[in-house]
Design an enzyme around this catalytic site. Sequence first.
Site, mmCIF file in Angstrom:
data_model
loop_
_atom_site.group_PDB
_atom_site.id
_atom_site.type_symbol
_atom_site.label_atom_id
_atom_site.label_comp_id
_atom_site.label_asym_id
_atom_site.label_seq_id
_atom_site.Cartn_x
_atom_site.Cartn_y
_atom_site.Cartn_z
ATOM 1 N N ASP A 292 -21.998 -5.069 46.538
ATOM 2 C CA ASP A 292 -22.737 -6.255 46.956
ATOM 3 C C ASP A 292 -24.205 -6.049 46.622
ATOM 4 O OD1 ASP A 292 -23.291 -8.709 48.107
ATOM 5 O OD2 ASP A 292 -23.246 -7.981 50.171
ATOM 6 N N HIS A 293 -24.917 -7.144 46.424
ATOM 7 C CA HIS A 293 -26.360 -7.083 46.228
ATOM 8 C C HIS A 293 -27.068 -7.115 47.588
ATOM 9 C CE1 HIS A 293 -25.475 -9.140 42.134
ATOM 10 N NE2 HIS A 293 -25.635 -7.845 41.950
ATOM 11 N N TYR A 472 -25.048 -12.049 49.746
ATOM 12 C CA TYR A 472 -23.815 -12.851 49.769
ATOM 13 C C TYR A 472 -23.065 -12.832 48.440
ATOM 14 C CZ TYR A 472 -27.329 -14.380 53.080
ATOM 15 O OH TYR A 472 -28.350 -14.383 53.993
ATOM 16 N N HIS A 473 -23.031 -11.656 47.798
ATOM 17 C CA HIS A 473 -22.348 -11.517 46.512
ATOM 18 C C HIS A 473 -21.294 -10.408 46.539
ATOM 19 C CE1 HIS A 473 -26.369 -13.079 44.576
ATOM 20 N NE2 HIS A 473 -25.683 -14.053 45.143
ATOM 21 N N PRO A 474 -20.427 -10.331 47.545
ATOM 22 C CA PRO A 474 -19.440 -9.249 47.576
ATOM 23 C C PRO A 474 -18.395 -9.416 46.475
ATOM 24 C CG PRO A 474 -18.952 -10.849 49.292
ATOM 25 C CD PRO A 474 -20.278 -11.253 48.699
#
Length: 537
Positions: A292-293, A472-474
């Site tokens: 994730d980021h 919110y980039h999993p």
Amino acid sequence: MRSFDFIIVGSGSAGSVVANRLSENGRYSVLVLEAGGSDRRFFIAMPLGYGKTFYDKSVNWMYRAEPDPGLAGNADYWPRGKVLGGSSSINAMVYVRGAREDFDEWRDRGNPGWGAADVWPIFKALEDHDGPSDSLGRGGPLHVSDCSKLFHPLANKLIIAAQEAGLAYNPDFNGASQEGVGAFRLTTKGGRRMSAARAFLRPAMKRPNVTVLTGAMVTRILFEGKQAVGVAFTRNGRSETVKAGREVVLAGGSVNTPQLLEISGIGDPARLSQLGIDVVYANPNVGENLQDHLGINYTYRANIPSLNQVLRPWWGKAIAGIEYLLLRTGPLSISMNQGGGFFRTDPSRTRANMQLYFQAFSTIVPKNGERPILTPDPWPGFSIGLSNCRPTSTGSIHIRSADPLQAPQIVANAFSTEHDVAEMLDAVKFLRKVAATPTMSKLIVEELLPGPGCRSDEELIADFRKRSGTVYHPVSTCRMGPDPAQSVVDPRLKVHGVDGLRIIDCSIFPNIISGNTNAAAMMVGAKGAALVLEDLQ
């Protein structure tokens, strides 16, 4: 038992595209099962309305990760879309494909057909861009807007300041190179959010061979031996089952897809047996390799008006609201991320490893029940944010029990490698370099967060551990690869070890891409649907 050719679990960024593509020739019946409800909501359609949906349980799974030592013990908040369109209905709408090198790495990990040369035409066919970009497509179903003319003047000054700090101007992050600073393209059209549901699912729903059920919580994949034959779900308090004549497609995303696999008997046999779940196929990779980021904002008080003065007072809200309702324009019609870019924390790096976000307002003062985007701080303020592009820390997502209604355990392991800590330290120092440029320094009254008292490396690290969180980039919890010992799906997105089951969503990413993941999720949807149709011939 009702039967459909294809059952798609999830109507998000990828699932909406899959439903559209599998149904467009009219030959196959398609059922889409969505746990959430309709996307026909004002604050979904209005782009800046995602401040309202951020904590709205009617459209949001509202997950919490486990307390994380890498985040100073904080239990990070993970919003995920629980609505038609999935997270594309509640996200910040930034459209970035990812760097070409990201997809070449996918290919080079043993996934033929997934290199940049393979997927770039897929992106282009999806897109309908209204600006001067030559790289983005035109005429596709997904409208991508150039909203730079609507940016607040302060955002444009931030873009100038980043150039003074050494970054080149980049008119198109989806072009030949991702590096540089400029205006993000947004998934909007006519002042309304262009979610995957609006672009792909809503047109598909007009077809007689498409059925979409909302409020349908899938509880289990049904198997006959190693063959997936359907799913069980609950809806309106009733349990139902439905049969898939050809395939079951999981498109629930990086949280829900591994959860459903494990509940259905695909996962680590030790974990499943402990929870009383019969093992259909043993694969310990399910739920692992989470990436994730992570992002953080540096926030400043300004000596000129920002969007705070537009959106904070009641009369400002009223003016912006009237402008939006009558003309579909103004600050409510675009994202809070008004520009940004990509940069290298070290010139010796071969490619950008950090993403910038410019926000012409500030939200230090909390507001209960919602993200305070629509009620920013009472003083002039702005933020410069960043997130890491290619973190090396990995975590996991696993079920806690056999109950599908219990939220899974999310272990992010943020900043768990020295690499990630070191590059974030260099990155936050660059934010202060931007703030010290001639353009910015004359606009800044003071640094509010973390504040001038935070100076040493140790203090800066402690601060970003305390204040950072997911952007919110999993991805990658069911990653793609040729070897079942190291992956969950093969390069054609078929789940290893079973038949009739594919995964088509962000969980299949072999590794995280550079930038926002929504565009790549839709590309995966289109590519995955094409693979399904090819295998039917």
